[in-house]
Design a protein around this motif. Structure first.
Motif, mmCIF file in Angstrom:
data_model
loop_
_atom_site.group_PDB
_atom_site.id
_atom_site.type_symbol
_atom_site.label_atom_id
_atom_site.label_comp_id
_atom_site.label_asym_id
_atom_site.label_seq_id
_atom_site.Cartn_x
_atom_site.Cartn_y
_atom_site.Cartn_z
ATOM 1 N N LYS A 7 0.840 -1.200 0.000
ATOM 2 C CA LYS A 7 0.000 0.000 0.000
ATOM 3 C C LYS A 7 0.876 1.250 0.000
ATOM 4 O O LYS A 7 1.848 1.329 0.755
ATOM 5 C CB LYS A 7 -0.916 -0.010 1.224
ATOM 6 N N GLY A 152 -7.954 8.097 6.029
ATOM 7 C CA GLY A 152 -6.895 7.120 6.282
ATOM 8 C C GLY A 152 -7.316 5.708 5.886
ATOM 9 O O GLY A 152 -6.611 4.732 6.163
ATOM 10 N N ASP A 155 -5.384 2.284 4.356
ATOM 11 C CA ASP A 155 -4.695 1.292 5.198
ATOM 12 C C ASP A 155 -5.613 0.091 5.402
ATOM 13 O O ASP A 155 -5.174 -1.069 5.345
ATOM 14 C CB ASP A 155 -4.372 1.882 6.582
ATOM 15 N N LYS A 210 -1.608 8.770 13.418
ATOM 16 C CA LYS A 210 -2.323 8.474 12.177
ATOM 17 C C LYS A 210 -1.537 7.591 11.205
ATOM 18 O O LYS A 210 -1.972 7.361 10.080
ATOM 19 C CB LYS A 210 -2.772 9.767 11.505
HETATM 20 MG MG MG Z 1 -2.615 7.414 6.184
#
Ligand code: MG
Ligand code: ADP
Ligand code: ASP
Length: 419
Positions: A7, A152, A155, A210
């Protein structure tokens, strides 16, 4: 053939050069015999720009259209990554969420995975494609609408694919070379960890670090995904970065292993609420109904004089993200107006931050709280609210002291030194 999930976050695909750099890492894994599922974020800054455009159109926007707009950033990078790989003679194609299809709930902007059927990707791998580039952060609801997973979220896409496809490992390439004892951008002494336990990573993420989305850590823990965080800007090998793993595999043993912070918090106090059974439900019910994410809660019981006799009252203090204050205020004022609750005043402080220490070692070490509070006292930092759980202690403080607090706690628990 073994399969890897790789990723790449926003800064790792911020322009064509960086996409080429990321693609080179993918090509190397393909040369080593792997099939690869690549998950990409939008170029850095893109999602913020898209969110800004949506918010500029209307205050109470249609969440389905919000998702249609903000999911688009990942579509661009997925296509560009596939094109770049093709230029390197790596057989690759891009996949948007609905093409896989990545099935999610219809909770727009915070959707959850329901299923990731393997058939479509497996068929392409069988045809000789070596790389599937999947747009992160997005999916499709049962109603056929585009959904997103919360900020986010790429992920979590990565970990979900690793689980669904039984990947050998899920590598999260980002702009730091691993998980640190605290955010290296605000504490120069932060130290990179070789390993971190799932439980600790989960707490750090949910308390503001984060580097990984909380939900991705939850999924990795549940499905036993080998999850690694490493740099997309450095040469990396099988031992690079930080491995998130089971507690039993951790070498270090100390009370505190990390410090996290959350900058944009607010503290609200309802002054002199009647103290009776059901009052907490009467306050937090409407807040929940308004979608306010209440975090810390403190209740102080006192008494006040009311028409000649003493009545029990309570001050109810809670924290929530600063951008939810308007919603919280409206919910409480509406509840007061309709007679559900009665209070004298609502005091709002929007200049606070939350700082937390985390460590599975806290289960067996005494005195961590006292040590934390004295480190803050030594810097003259006042604590407004405290909460604890088995492996973390959090305090709410004035936002202007946040960085100082993080550094002071990092020093106090000697996190710069390996055990
Ligand atoms: Mg991130
Ligand atoms: P990406 O765009 O690759 O998803 P993010 O910005 O979401 O990257 O996450 C990486 C950032 O997380 C780092 O740049 C760093 O500032 C921040 N961060 C916060 N806490 C930590 C920590 N404990 N260890 C490493 N990075 C952290
Ligand atoms: N682009 C999305 C965001 O900025 C998802 C991600 O990068 O993980 O939140």
């Amino acid at each position: 053939m073994s399969l890897l999930v790789m990723k790449f976050g926003g800064t790792s695909v911020a322009d064509l050069d960086r996409i080429r750099n990321a693609a080179e890492k993918v090509r190397r894994e393909v040369m080593r015999g792997h099939e690869v599922i690549v998950i990409v974020s939008a170029m850095s800054g893109k999602t913020n720009e898209l969110v800004g455009w949506v918010e500029a159109t209307s205050h109470l926007y249609d969440a389905r259209e919000y998702d249609a707009v903000v999911a688009s950033g990942e579509n661009v990078t997925a296509g560009l990554m596939a094109l770049t790989l093709q230029q390197m003679d790596v057989p690759a194609r891009s996949w948007q969420g609905w093409q896989v299809p990545i099935q999610t709930t219809s909770a727009h902007s915070s959707a959850r995975f329901i299923d990731i059927p393997r058939a479509n990707l497996d068929a392409k791998f069988a045809e000789g494609f070596r790389v599937a580039v999947v747009a992160g952060f997005q999916g499709v609801s049962a109603e056929g609408r585009i959904t997103t997973l919360g900020r986010g979220g790429s992920d979590t896409t990565a970990v979900a694919f690793a689980a669904a496809f039984g990947a050998q490992r899920c590598d999260i390439y980002t702009d730091v070379d691993g998980v640190y004892t605290t955010d290296p951008r605000i504490c120069a002494k932060a130290r990179r960890l070789d390993t971190i336990a799932f439980e600790e990573m989960l707490e750090l993420a949910s308390l503001g670090a984060k580097v990984l989305q909380t939900r991705s850590v939850e999924l990795a823990m549940r499905y036993k995904v080998r999850l690694r965080v490493l740099s997309s800007f450095e040469d990396t090998d099988d031992r690079s970065g930080t491995l998130v793993c089971d507690e039993e595999d951790i070498m270090e043993s100390r009370a505190v292993s990390g410090v996290a912070y959350s900058r944009d918090e607010a503290k609200l106090t309802l002054v002199s609420v009647e103290d009776r059974p059901g009052i907490a439900a009467a306050i937090f019910g409407p807040l929940a109904g308004a979608g306010v994410n209440v975090d810390m809660i403190v209740q102080n019981i006192s008494e006040k004089d009311y028409e000649g006799h003493t009545v029990a009252v309570t001050d109810m203090t809670f924290s929530c993200p600063v951008n939810q204050v308007a919603r919280a205020r409206k919910a409480l004022e509406d509840a007061q107006a309709s007679g559900v609750i009665a209070y004298d005043d609502l005091v709002v402080d929007t200049e606070v931050a939350k700082v937390s220490v985390v460590g599975i070692g806290m289960r067996s070490h005494a005195g961590v709280a006292a040590q934390m509070f004295s480190a803050l006292a030594a810097e003259n930092i006042n604590i407004k609210v405290i909460t604890t759980s088995e492996i973390k202690i959090s305090v709410l403080i004035d936002r202007k002291y946040m960085e100082l607090a993080v550094q002071a706690l990092h020093d106090a628990f000697e996190l710069d030194k390996a055990t």
